[in-house]
Design a protein around this motif. Sequence first.
Motif, PDB file in Angstrom:
ATOM      1  N   LEU A 175       0.818  -1.210   0.000  1.00 25.39           N
ATOM      2  CA  LEU A 175       0.000   0.000   0.000  1.00 25.39           C
ATOM      3  C   LEU A 175       0.850   1.258   0.000  1.00 25.39           C
ATOM      4  N   ARG A 176       2.078   1.145   0.484  1.00 25.36           N
ATOM      5  CA  ARG A 176       2.978   2.297   0.499  1.00 25.36           C
ATOM      6  C   ARG A 176       3.883   2.344  -0.725  1.00 25.36           C
ATOM      7  N   GLY A 177       3.654   1.455  -1.701  1.00 22.45           N
ATOM      8  CA  GLY A 177       4.366   1.572  -2.963  1.00 22.45           C
ATOM      9  C   GLY A 177       5.315   0.458  -3.316  1.00 22.45           C
ATOM     10  N   ALA A 178       5.446  -0.571  -2.471  1.00 12.11           N
ATOM     11  CA  ALA A 178       6.347  -1.680  -2.787  1.00 12.11           C
ATOM     12  C   ALA A 178       5.789  -2.499  -3.941  1.00 12.11           C
ATOM     13  N   ASP A 179       6.675  -3.074  -4.734  1.00  8.39           N
ATOM     14  CA  ASP A 179       6.281  -3.922  -5.858  1.00  8.39           C
ATOM     15  C   ASP A 179       5.840  -5.284  -5.316  1.00  8.39           C
ATOM     16  N   PRO A 180       4.603  -5.708  -5.605  1.00  8.52           N
ATOM     17  CA  PRO A 180       4.161  -7.020  -5.116  1.00  8.52           C
ATOM     18  C   PRO A 180       5.089  -8.156  -5.524  1.00  8.52           C
ATOM     19  N   ALA A 181       5.738  -8.034  -6.702  1.00  7.33           N
ATOM     20  CA  ALA A 181       6.656  -9.090  -7.146  1.00  7.33           C
ATOM     21  C   ALA A 181       7.836  -9.223  -6.186  1.00  7.33           C
ATOM     22  N   THR A 182       8.305  -8.093  -5.657  1.00  7.06           N
ATOM     23  CA  THR A 182       9.408  -8.126  -4.690  1.00  7.06           C
ATOM     24  C   THR A 182       8.974  -8.835  -3.417  1.00  7.06           C
ATOM     25  N   ILE A 183       7.755  -8.564  -2.985  1.00  3.54           N
ATOM     26  CA  ILE A 183       7.237  -9.216  -1.781  1.00  3.54           C
ATOM     27  C   ILE A 183       7.064 -10.716  -2.027  1.00  3.54           C
ATOM     28  N   LEU A 184       6.594 -11.066  -3.213  1.00  2.00           N
ATOM     29  CA  LEU A 184       6.438 -12.479  -3.555  1.00  2.00           C
ATOM     30  C   LEU A 184       7.781 -13.204  -3.547  1.00  2.00           C
ATOM     31  N   ALA A 185       8.801 -12.550  -4.092  1.00  5.99           N
ATOM     32  CA  ALA A 185      10.134 -13.158  -4.125  1.00  5.99           C
ATOM     33  C   ALA A 185      10.664 -13.366  -2.712  1.00  5.99           C
ATOM     34  N   ARG A 186      10.437 -12.402  -1.853  1.00  2.32           N
ATOM     35  CA  ARG A 186      10.896 -12.537  -0.472  1.00  2.32           C
ATOM     36  C   ARG A 186      10.174 -13.678   0.225  1.00  2.32           C
ATOM     37  N   LYS A 187       8.869 -13.780  -0.041  1.00  2.00           N
ATOM     38  CA  LYS A 187       8.088 -14.845   0.581  1.00  2.00           C
ATOM     39  C   LYS A 187       8.531 -16.210   0.056  1.00  2.00           C
ATOM     40  N   ALA A 188       8.873 -16.264  -1.233  1.00  2.00           N
ATOM     41  CA  ALA A 188       9.320 -17.524  -1.816  1.00  2.00           C
ATOM     42  C   ALA A 188      10.624 -18.000  -1.185  1.00  2.00           C
ATOM     43  N   LYS A 189      11.459 -17.037  -0.771  1.00  2.00           N
ATOM     44  CA  LYS A 189      12.727 -17.377  -0.128  1.00  2.00           C
ATOM     45  C   LYS A 189      12.555 -17.652   1.362  1.00  2.00           C
ATOM     46  N   ARG A 190      11.307 -17.557   1.837  1.00  2.00           N
ATOM     47  CA  ARG A 190      10.989 -17.764   3.251  1.00  2.00           C
ATOM     48  C   ARG A 190      11.759 -16.786   4.130  1.00  2.00           C
ATOM     49  N   ASN A 191      11.970 -15.588   3.604  1.00  2.00           N
ATOM     50  CA  ASN A 191      12.752 -14.601   4.338  1.00  2.00           C
ATOM     51  C   ASN A 191      11.843 -13.459   4.749  1.00  2.00           C
ATOM     52  N   ALA A 192      10.955 -13.740   5.683  1.00  2.00           N
ATOM     53  CA  ALA A 192       9.995 -12.730   6.103  1.00  2.00           C
ATOM     54  C   ALA A 192      10.649 -11.587   6.872  1.00  2.00           C
ATOM     55  N   ASP A 193      11.844 -11.827   7.406  1.00  2.00           N
ATOM     56  CA  ASP A 193      12.516 -10.800   8.205  1.00  2.00           C
ATOM     57  C   ASP A 193      13.382  -9.876   7.366  1.00  2.00           C
ATOM     58  N   GLU A 194      13.414 -10.084   6.054  1.00  2.00           N
ATOM     59  CA  GLU A 194      14.197  -9.204   5.194  1.00  2.00           C
ATOM     60  C   GLU A 194      13.643  -7.788   5.274  1.00  2.00           C
ATOM     61  N   LEU A 195      14.516  -6.820   5.116  1.00  2.00           N
ATOM     62  CA  LEU A 195      14.082  -5.425   5.206  1.00  2.00           C
ATOM     63  C   LEU A 195      13.012  -5.128   4.167  1.00  2.00           C
ATOM     64  N   ALA A 196      12.107  -4.247   4.544  1.00  2.00           N
ATOM     65  CA  ALA A 196      11.065  -3.836   3.607  1.00  2.00           C
ATOM     66  C   ALA A 196      11.702  -3.138   2.414  1.00  2.00           C
TER      67      ALA A 196
END
Length: 268
Positions: free
Chosen positions: A75-96
């Motif tokens: 909602l603040r402008g992040a690319d959903p694809a970037t969030i998907l990639a982070r989730k795929a790597k199971r790295n939920a603690d990665e910086l926003a």
Amino acid sequence: MSTELAVASVAPVLEPPLPREVLNRLYSTMLHARQFGQRFRSTHYGEAILAGTLQNTTDNDTIVSATSSPVLEILRGADPATILARKAKRNADELAPPESKIIVPDADSFLSFASGIAFAHRRAQSDSIVLVFAPGKLTRSRAFQQSIDFAGAHRLPLVVLADFTDARSSSRNHDGASLSHWPSPTIAVDGRDVIAVYRVTKEATSAARRGHGPTLIDCVNFLAPGPRGRDTRDPLKTFRAYLERHNTWDSELAALTMEAGRPRPAAR
């Protein structure tokens, strides 16, 4: 039945208390929050809280989140694809992602971190403020209390939203006697009522920009919970009904709702 009686029995169309464009943005933001929340299986922070608050922010404001929230980042402008990639790597603690301008510090010290940024904004005489999103349970610690004390003593441009919408209470009393013990205003608002959240955060952010100091907003349940101890209201459906009653539901919002309702694969 006479014509006069028939006309009198029809409920009048109510005029909306907010401009139509504001109401449309609130609904659209809630709808996107619902859509991405389902896609990412993320329930951090209620849709009404996110929509009502973000409408009162600027690009220069700093957003601090006590926990990682993919929906807030998007909602603040992040690319959903970037969030998907982070989730795929199971790295939920990665910086926003930097484009979201959201900071996720350690959960034990999130408010002291946010207070430091707010202190820097004040020293720079900036009109930027810091908004903090946090689950309600993280606002009960001694560290949180100390940070609130510091922010109040220095009148920092800080607004804290504590999400208690899944709890029975906020654990803080909201009568006048209790509020007098806080170094900053503490306001309880119905966390499932987007217009209520919008109005309260508008006042709080405006006060912070004018140098009046921090505000703590407890987003709680004002209605009795359901039979299983949970509030069963759907904030999106409730807001749509409000728009229909006030004659502000239009084809654009209907199209957005239809588009959001099309099935999409969930993030894995």
